[in-house]
Design an enzyme around this catalytic site. Structure first.
Site, PDB file in Angstrom:
ATOM      1  N   CYS A 381       0.900  -1.204  -0.027  1.00  0.00           N
ATOM      2  CA  CYS A 381       0.099  -0.014   0.148  1.00  0.00           C
ATOM      3  C   CYS A 381       0.894   1.361  -0.006  1.00  0.00           C
ATOM      4  O   CYS A 381       1.253   1.587  -0.962  1.00  0.00           O
ATOM      5  CB  CYS A 381      -0.862  -0.094   1.246  1.00  0.00           C
ATOM      6  SG  CYS A 381      -2.306   0.970   0.946  1.00  0.00           S
ATOM      7  N   HIS A 507      -3.326  -5.106  -0.110  1.00  0.00           N
ATOM      8  CA  HIS A 507      -2.915  -5.797   1.511  1.00  0.00           C
ATOM      9  C   HIS A 507      -3.001  -7.170   1.293  1.00  0.00           C
ATOM     10  O   HIS A 507      -3.949  -8.048   1.610  1.00  0.00           O
ATOM     11  CB  HIS A 507      -3.881  -5.106   2.475  1.00  0.00           C
ATOM     12  CG  HIS A 507      -3.806  -3.843   2.784  1.00  0.00           C
ATOM     13  ND1 HIS A 507      -3.113  -3.304   3.672  1.00  0.00           N
ATOM     14  CD2 HIS A 507      -4.562  -2.482   2.397  1.00  0.00           C
ATOM     15  CE1 HIS A 507      -2.829  -2.114   3.664  1.00  0.00           C
ATOM     16  NE2 HIS A 507      -3.638  -1.615   2.792  1.00  0.00           N
ATOM     17  N   GLU A 509      -1.779  -9.290   3.131  1.00  0.00           N
ATOM     18  CA  GLU A 509      -1.661  -9.826   4.499  1.00  0.00           C
ATOM     19  C   GLU A 509      -2.850 -10.524   4.781  1.00  0.00           C
ATOM     20  O   GLU A 509      -3.012 -11.523   5.635  1.00  0.00           O
ATOM     21  CB  GLU A 509      -1.091  -9.023   5.422  1.00  0.00           C
ATOM     22  CG  GLU A 509      -1.728  -7.697   5.861  1.00  0.00           C
ATOM     23  CD  GLU A 509      -1.552  -6.468   4.932  1.00  0.00           C
ATOM     24  OE1 GLU A 509      -1.835  -5.313   5.375  1.00  0.00           O
ATOM     25  OE2 GLU A 509      -1.261  -6.709   3.613  1.00  0.00           O
TER      26      GLU A 509
END
Length: 541
Positions: A381, A507, A509
């Site tokens: 990001c 993102h 994750e």
């Protein structure tokens, strides 16, 4: 009928209700049950999207764009449950919904009150998850018993057994049994008081999960069982886990919590299939490699602000049979002391997302260090945007290139506000949010890592790569590795002549699991292992 498990907490906050709830969900799924999970938060914010990471930790984003509590990350990492905006409600959302109904005249002139109108709304959001495709709904109540903010939620779940049948509901209370060093003993009184508060509300817990740093002996469990009015076998010890949070499900299973729940519900299910989970712990306990990765961020001292990133790095380590040691470094410290002093000796670098100007130049400097020293790097990001700024300034020769988020009058706005954001006034829930498709360029590191040129990832941002500079940056050597399907938004950039320099606008994750590491995190760890070893090395597929 769908069964309901309600998880509450007492004595102190941060006991791990989210982990406990997720672990129970995982155990029930491992026995073949279909589980849905939900978190009810007592704060008045409509969602955590506008809250400071220092107060709330990370904002966890779902596929549908919901900005939710970080505990939903535990739910997704531990279970296969499908999470939507129906899986996280706050006091703010509940009251907003009731007030809107009142404004529309739906209450026909009645006085709107906490009971029954607010509690009815809470019951509705819980029971809406119960359907023919769901065996068990697990609902975690945020906060601590005794907090005034939690009272409407506790009153609502007290009423639910009256409507669906007490035999279809289980109350699990997570509490603390502290060890007093001066006295040399565990103290059960806080647990007794916490359960007493619950019973005053009208809730009798069926199972007590007791967090403790020392093991409970039989006399401790007998005292808790007697004074809290629960069977001895339902007093479950949950000792602190110094090694890994992924031990929690197996610890609970060794205390037969899944058996107790199934017996209480009158359900039959095969034994839990936990071979994959045992393999995860085996890999964590017996790594073949070790690497160190620097995490340079604005909130580096606050681990929960990057909760999913830490977990995803662990998942990359599991996939690569590697122990990943993560060192958080404040980006402001990089500005003061320099990247050379603080980053020398690491095997990899990760720069995560964030908001606000503080520490930006430290992130840019850290990324320049990784680019020039061929240090494996993953940007996420804002980390991707900083990578573009560094490349524009120091490779493409665009002096003073910057993001208009931080330098409105920059001569080279290589990062700019998205077109659809110019008319946005409200801050909450207005970013580019949720799952978005992307197309990857063949032959890139990203495409090789994913094993595909079509992906979907979750986003949370307002600013983007300025496509007006795409040609100039590509000519200077920046690889545009992924875009949205229309080709108008840049999603991934990388460097072809670098061992691992990949930066993404989304993102990753949020889609990593211990059983299925995200390919970008596995790729970063694999590159870090290769750098550490100084020789070619390939991660397990």
């Amino acid at each position: 009928m769908t069964k309901h498990v309600f998880v509450t907490g007492g004595v102190v906050s941060s006991l791990g209700k989210g982990l406990t709830s997720a672990s129970i969900g995982m155990l029930l799924e491992a026995r073949g049950l279909r589980v849905r999970m939900q978190k009810l938060d007592p704060y008045i914010n409509v969602d955590p999207g506008t809250m400071s990471p220092y107060q709330h930790g990370e904002v966890y984003v779902l596929d549908d764009g919901s900005e939710t509590d970080l505990d939903l990350g535990h739910y997704e990492r531990f279970t296969a449950t499908h999470l939507t905006r129906q899986c996280n409600y706050t006091t703010g959302q509940i009251y907003l919904s009731v007030i809107n109904k009142e404004r529309r005249g739906e209450f026909l002139g009645k006085t709107v009150q906490v009971i029954p109108h607010i509690t009815n709304e809470i019951k509705d959001v819980v029971t809406q998850l119960a359907n023919a495709d769901t065996d068990v709904v697990i609902t975690e109540i945020g906060g601590t018993v005794g907090d005034i903010e939690s009272l409407p939620f506790l009153e609502a779940i007290r009423q639910i057994p009256l409507e669906v049948g007490r035999e279809n509901c289980i109350f699990i209370h997570l509490t603390l049994v502290p060890y007093l060093k001066a006295a040399g003993e565990l103290k059960t009184k806080p647990t007794q008081h916490s359960v007493g508060l619950l019973r005053q509300i009208g809730i009798q817990p069926d199972i007590l999960v007791c967090r403790t740093e020392r093991g409970l002996d039989v006399s401790d469990r007998e005292k808790i069982a007697l004074f809290c009015n629960v069977p001895l076998e339902s007093v479950i010890e949950e000792r602190d886990k110094d090694f890994s949070i992924y031990e929690v499900p197996l610890s609970l299973q060794s205390n037969r919590i899944d058996e107790i729940i199934l017996r209480r519900f009158g359900l039959q299910a095969p034994p839990a299939a936990l071979d994959e989970w045992h393999d995860i712990l085996h890999r964590l306990r017996n790594p073949e490699h070790e690497v160190s990765i620097a995490l340079v961020g604005k909130y580096a001292e606050h681990r929960d602000a990057y909760k999913s990133i830490y977990e995803a790095l662990d998942h990359g380590g599991i996939a690569c049979r590697t122990q990943v040691r993560v060192q958080p470094i404040k980006s402001e410290d990089i500005e003061r002391e320099g990247a050379e002093r603080l980053l020398a000796g690491f095997d990899g670098l990760l720069v995560p997302g964030g908001f606000g100007e503080r520490g930006i130049e430290g992130k840019v400097e850290a990324i320049r260090f990784a680019r020039e020293r061929r240090l494996p790097f993953l940007g996420i990001c804002l980390g991707m945007q900083c990578a573009v700024i560094d490349f524009a300034r120091n490779v493409a020769g665009l002096e003073a290139a910057h993001s208009t988020e931080f330098a409105r009058n920059t001569p080279h706005p290589v990062i700019c506000l998205m077109d659809e954001q110019h008319s946005v006034v409200d801050k909450g829930g207005t970013m580019r949010l949720g799952a978005q498709p992307a197309v990857l360029a063949e032959g890139t590191k990203a495409a090789a890592a994913y094993g595909s040129t079509r992906i979907s990832e979750r986003h949370r941002h307002r600013y983007e790569f300025n496509s007006k500079y795409r040609a100039a940056l590509e000519e200077a050597g920046l690889v545009i590795a992924g875009t949205n399907p229309a080709g108008t938004l840049v999603e991934i950039v990388e460097l072809a002549d670098h061992p691992w320099f990949v930066a993404v606008q989304f993102h990753p994750e949020f889609k990593s699991k211990p059983t299925a590491a995200h390919p970008l995190f596995a790729g970063l760890v694999a590159a870090a292992v290769e750098r550490h070893a100084g020789s070619a090395w390939v991660a397990e597929s």
